[in-house]
Design an enzyme around this catalytic site. Sequence first.
Site: not given
Length: 465
Positions: A217, A247, A334, A336, A352
């Site tokens: 993402h 992801d 904060g 990912s 994820s």
Amino acid sequence: MSHKRIPKRKAAIAVGSVVALGAAAILLPNANASQDGSSTDAAPKTLKANDASDLAAQLQDLLGQAFAGSYYDSGTQQLVVNVISGDNNNVVVQAEKAGAKVREVKNSLATLQAGAKTLAADATIPGTAWALDPKTNKIQVTADSTVTGSNWDRLTSTVKSLGSDVAAVKKSSGTFKTLVSGGDAIFSQVQDGTVRCSLGFNVTASDGTPAFLTAGHCGVAAKDWSDSENGEPIATVDQATFPGDGDFSLVKYNDPATQAPSEVNVGGGQTVQITGAADATVGEQVFRMGSTTGLHDGTVTGLDATVNFQSETDPNGVDTVTGLIQTDVCAEAGDSGGSLFTQDGSAVGMTSGGSGDCTSGGETFFQPVTTALTATGATLGDGAAGAGAGDDGAGTADPSASATDGAGDQAGGDAVGGGDEGAATADPSATAGDDQSGTGVGDQSGAGDESGTGADDGSSLTQTH
């Protein structure tokens, strides 16, 4: 996808790259010792979690359809393997001789996987997730705080239709979300402001160029990434998968001469050397780095998890991601894309998304590293020194020496942009948590804004979005 603006901070990328796993040259030397179906008195072996994962993979092949999942009992340090009741005594004997603890269960993997397909067809609702839990031999379904009214009724009705012995549902107090920003930060400037994510692990792309893995993402949100908020881009997204079958993103360094360290920075001038990539095992202890919350540890609770995030681009849409690792490691906005790893230095996943926070806990989901490597064609790095400056002579850390439940102090600022030469090796287990390093702001690299002590410090590794 919406993103918050963040204050300008100097940040460097603490990263881990990995060499091929050579863990257990394993554990089946006596698997054919008894072919007559007789019982065995073989005691379960004491195993490290990585060795248990390797043994589980071999036993899945050995047991075939009789295999119904496995998990690691960290208390006894044994692999527990589920088998379907029936005329399987011969393979059970082989599994026991290989060193596993075998227990008979009712639900086959095929039954549980069929149940998961029913959930996908009938209950793909924003704020829901499900994963296979070998400890209970059920599908564990979770609904976050947004699942109410008719959606809750629809979910519980679908779970009920599967049977109480196949699936169970629970409520989570938080909200499932992806957390774009975080990790030992990487930044991108987009129309709505600054996007911040975490670099996961350095790799070599299939064409031989240096690259890194992070959350998909993040790769969908922005194309060009820098190691400082307003800096020039140093890397460009090559592949990104989100939502769908994972992801993860492969991001290539713009400079083909870039070299990156095979380590995760856990703060205080300490690093964890990454020695391989490994599949997660339910029950094993894992560690996560994040720019918001620092180093934290927890346990793998489920595999092959499906998460239904509320779409950030379509108010009526759902972003469904499959094939994830579920854990009870805390996470906040904060983190990912950052690293999930084991105490002995195996790369396991990238953050994820999830619910909850590092005060109340919650569920957190990670992209398996092994799946991302296979999908992108990348290989783990060769352990070269960090790009830019790096930690000359930095050793590996023991995450368990610092993992509790606090934050901040662990975030590092010395991998790709500035470094603590001669940094000592760390024990992550001694540093994960409230006072991961026991030192104050700025001890990591000589400046407070590189230590990762605040929610907006772009200084450590992972978490969810």
